[in-house]
Design a protein around this motif. Sequence first.
Motif: not given
Length: 561
Positions: A29-31, A309-314
């Motif tokens: 998921k991070v990738i 992308p950053l919101v999805q990572l959080v």
Amino acid sequence: MSGQPDSRLGKASLWRGAAVMGIAMLVSKVIGTLQKIPLQNIAGDRVFGIYNAVYPLYQLLLAAVTAGFPVAVSLLVAEREAAGDREGAYKVLGASALLLSISGAAGFVLLWAGADLVAGWIGDKGTAPAIRMTALALWVVPLMAALRGYYQGLGRMLPSAVSQLAEQSVRVAGMLLLLAIGWQLGWADPELAAGATAGSAIGGAVGLAVMGLYWLREKRERSGRQKKSAASVESSADKWQLLDEQDERNGLLAIVRRLSALALPVALGALAVPALSVVDAFTVPRLLRDTVGDADALAAFGLYSRGQPLVQLVVMVAGAIGAALVPALAAARVRGDGSGLRQHANITMRTAWSLGAAAAVGLVILAEPINVMLYADDNGTLAFALVACTALAGTVNAIAAAVLQGLGQVRGPMLFMLAAAALKAALNAVLVPPYGIAGAACAGIAALTAAALLSAVAVRRATGAAAMPARDAAGMGLALAVMAAALVLAERGGAALLGPALPPRAAAAVLALGGTALGAALFFAAALRSGGIRARDLRALPRGEAIAARLRRWRLLPRGE
């Protein structure tokens, strides 16, 4: 006595398998989340906008075709294995492979033949090549899902983990390679976007090949093994009766029916997540055409997508935290421990609101340096900051959904997200024409916040959890204020000091990464000292007493705690 070591070994193997699968999913998921950043850096905002308009549609169709099936297949395979019926497990795999292959082929035909129509819905004919390239993945990904479910049902998580990592790694590598080739050959933006989306098919093919290699190896091993004795099969008769007492259950049609019955509720729930992105893809570019013109609509949509992308990572990290906290809550429910259930629900939801608020505040204050660090310029920083605000609602939604699903209430999160998608569409129509991408971001804040509030209320009703006490809320508010003040000073002072000394992107990276570390440290320290996080909350966690004692030695917890 002799069975105990085997039992312990089995449990250890199960936990190792779960850990392997969890790590693989997290890395994948991070990738998958962060791969959008080099895409924008190489190809620019218009290609980035095309990709973000097309990819959610692929995710939606893929969820409709495959979501729930790996779990359903693993369940039926595990049942057959427990009954000693390996041939039955093979039949489950065959039925699922057939069903998913047909579904994937149907999805391919719909996307490939309807690419021009869907591009018209998006509002830009240049998205049609990218739509066709994403359709190719539907030939391979559904079959891969069936094989993953089969091995998970056998309790063998390594094949799925290796396949996931290979799929995501090759998908990103293939995307970057095609972008580099296209850039050298002078491809137009639609062709570059098509090359980027083709990475899904390339990665899916490699992931399927990995699963195929495991299957071929098992097939060779199986051909050299003797069939199990009839006594072994008879000894499993009691378990066999629990699976299905109908003789025809071994039939292909019966297996397909049961797979569909198990997978359909999960699939419906999975559709709710990409639905919000699909709403944006079908509304925002079309609405932007009236203000910025046809040529710049998808470029503006790319700017709007920068913060996602950053919101999805959080949100992904929040989901992992929620999944880690849910077992204790579910155990309290099974024991009938109402007090423990409320306590764990209180801690879980307080964690959601606190971490989500801290992430949102930090991303908003550091929006400009993060934007420059990731995308090389500060274009769209206002929209970036507004999108970052959704980190709070996204975190609450993710953790509350994990809690509700752990309590067996699977329909609530799905309905809340579908309602949010409908609200997002309506607000886009109102806010995007006058305010552009900032209006789309504000619509996202309102829609996701509505879903978060509904989810929080549902958790309170299901568990009897109380609202955060005023003293604790004040402590958390003080921690947020301390963090925000420090970040504002650090961002302004750092920009003045680093600006003349470093290139803009390097200076932005120092500010963004240093500010993130500073903000996180100050937030947790202030939350501990002010009572926003209490010792009783820490004690409810695994090894919480030791954590609380250490923090007290470091004088981060007040003496009375």
